[in-house]
Scaffold this active site. Structure first.
Site, PDB file in Angstrom:
ATOM      1  N   HIS A 268      66.554  88.600  57.537  1.00 49.18           N
ATOM      2  CA  HIS A 268      67.499  88.065  56.548  1.00 49.18           C
ATOM      3  C   HIS A 268      67.066  86.660  56.113  1.00 49.18           C
ATOM      4  O   HIS A 268      66.948  86.376  54.916  1.00 49.18           O
ATOM      5  CB  HIS A 268      68.896  88.032  57.166  1.00 49.18           C
ATOM      6  CG  HIS A 268      69.944  87.434  56.289  1.00 49.18           C
ATOM      7  ND1 HIS A 268      70.853  88.201  55.590  1.00 49.18           N
ATOM      8  CD2 HIS A 268      70.252  86.143  55.980  1.00 49.18           C
ATOM      9  CE1 HIS A 268      71.661  87.414  54.909  1.00 49.18           C
ATOM     10  NE2 HIS A 268      71.310  86.159  55.131  1.00 49.18           N
ATOM     11  N   GLU A 269      66.833  85.790  57.085  1.00 50.49           N
ATOM     12  CA  GLU A 269      66.461  84.414  56.756  1.00 50.49           C
ATOM     13  C   GLU A 269      65.050  84.321  56.188  1.00 50.49           C
ATOM     14  O   GLU A 269      64.779  83.512  55.299  1.00 50.49           O
ATOM     15  CB  GLU A 269      66.586  83.524  58.000  1.00 50.49           C
ATOM     16  CG  GLU A 269      68.009  83.356  58.503  1.00 50.49           C
ATOM     17  CD  GLU A 269      68.936  82.794  57.446  1.00 50.49           C
ATOM     18  OE1 GLU A 269      68.507  81.917  56.657  1.00 50.49           O
ATOM     19  OE2 GLU A 269      70.104  83.225  57.400  1.00 50.49           O
TER      20      GLU A 269
ATOM     21  N   HIS B 260      65.211  84.962  52.514  1.00 51.58           N
ATOM     22  CA  HIS B 260      65.636  83.755  51.779  1.00 51.58           C
ATOM     23  C   HIS B 260      64.435  82.838  51.521  1.00 51.58           C
ATOM     24  O   HIS B 260      64.196  82.389  50.394  1.00 51.58           O
ATOM     25  CB  HIS B 260      66.678  82.972  52.585  1.00 51.58           C
ATOM     26  CG  HIS B 260      68.033  83.586  52.611  1.00 51.58           C
ATOM     27  ND1 HIS B 260      68.632  84.111  51.494  1.00 51.58           N
ATOM     28  CD2 HIS B 260      68.940  83.713  53.616  1.00 51.58           C
ATOM     29  CE1 HIS B 260      69.845  84.558  51.812  1.00 51.58           C
ATOM     30  NE2 HIS B 260      70.041  84.333  53.089  1.00 51.58           N
TER      31      HIS B 260
END
Length: 231
Positions: free
Chosen positions: A33-34, A37
Site C-alpha cells: 500500500h505505502e 503511494h
C-alpha cells in the site's frame, strides 16, 4: 523430561498461529500500500519518498505499530504515511498529483485482493488433496491476505485526514478551500482515533468489505476453473 513433554504437547498453539496468520498478511498489505503511494509520487516528479528510503519492500520502513495492531486485531488499520511534497509534482497539478498518489494505495490493495483470490482458486484443489495442516494454513493465509487487503482499501478511502480518502475528496475543492483544509490535516488524526476507539464505523466498514469480497470471489472461481484445465 516426560513432564515437560506433556506440558509442551498440552499447549494451545492456536492463538500464536492465528496471530502469525494475521501479522504476515497485514505486513504484506501495508507494505505494498505505502510502496504504491511512493512509486506514483515518484513517477509524478516527487522524489521525497525515494530519498526517505520508503520505496522499499522492507515492512519495517512502513510500520505504524498502533496501525498494525489495529489491522491484526480489528482488520482495520494504517501504516506510517509516505512523505509527499506536492510542490514537486511536475507532470500534473499539485492537487491532482496528491489525489493520484493517495488513490494508488487503496487501488493497490484491491489488486492484491484480486491476485490472492485468483491464487486461492488456483491452488485450492492440489492443496485440498494434500490434506495437511500446512496446506490448510497456506489456504487460510491467502484468504486472510485478500480480506485484510480489502479492509485496508475500504478503511483508507474514508474522507478523514490523514487517510487517502480525504486527499481524493479534497482535490475537488477550490484552491483556497483545499489548502485551508490541508493546514488542519494533523488534527484529523484526533478525529480518526475517536472513530476507531468508538467503533462507530466498524459495522458499516465490515459490511462494505463483505460485499466487495463476495463480488470479487468470482476471481477465485476463475482460478479454480483454470486449475481443473491444467491438472
Amino acid at each position: 523430561m516426560n513432564g515437560f513433554q506433556s506440558f509442551w504437547n498440552g499447549l494451545d498453539w492456536s492463538v500464536p498461529v492465528n496471530l502469525l496468520l494475521s501479522v504476515i498478511p497485514s505486513l504484506v498489505c501495508i507494505t505494498l500500500h505505502e510502496l504504491a503511494h511512493g512509486l506514483v509520487a515518484w513517477r509524478l516528479g516527487d522524489d521525497t519518498a525515494k530519498r526517505a528510503g520508503r520505496l522499499t519492500l522492507n515492512p519495517v520502513r512502513h510500520i505504524d505499530w498502533l496501525g498494525l495492531v489495529m489491522m491484526v486485531t480489528f482488520h482495520f488499520g494504517w501504516a506510517k504515511p509516505v512523505p509527499v511534497n506536492m510542490s514537486k509534482f511536475r507532470r500534473v497539478s499539485p492537487k491532482l498529483g496528491m489525489a493520484l498518489t493517495a488513490a494508488a494505495g487503496p487501488l493497490c490493495n484491491v489488486l492484491i485482493a484480486i491476485v490472492m483470490l485468483f491464487a486461492y482458486g488456483l491452488i485450492f484443489r492440489p492443496l485440498q488433496r494434500a490434506d495437511s495442516p500446512l496446506s490448510q494454513m497456506l489456504l487460510q493465509t491467502v484468504l486472510t491476505t485478500a480480506s485484510l487487503s480489502l479492509s485496508l482499501a475500504v478503511f483508507n478511502v474514508i474522507p478523514i485526514s490523514p487517510l487517502d480518502g480525504s486527499k481524493i475528496v479534497f482535490s475537488f475543492l477550490k484552491e483556497e478551500q483545499y489548502y485551508r483544509l490541508m493546514r488542519y490535516e494533523r488534527y484529523g488524526m484526533i478525529l480518526l482515533m475517536l472513530v476507531v476507539a468508538t467503533g462507530i464505523l466498524r459495522n458499516p466498514l465490515s459490511a462494505v468489505v463483505g460485499w466487495l469480497y463476495e463480488k470479487l470471489f468470482i476471481v477465485a472461481q476463475w482460478g479454480y476453473t483454470l486449475s481443473t484445465i491444467m491438472i
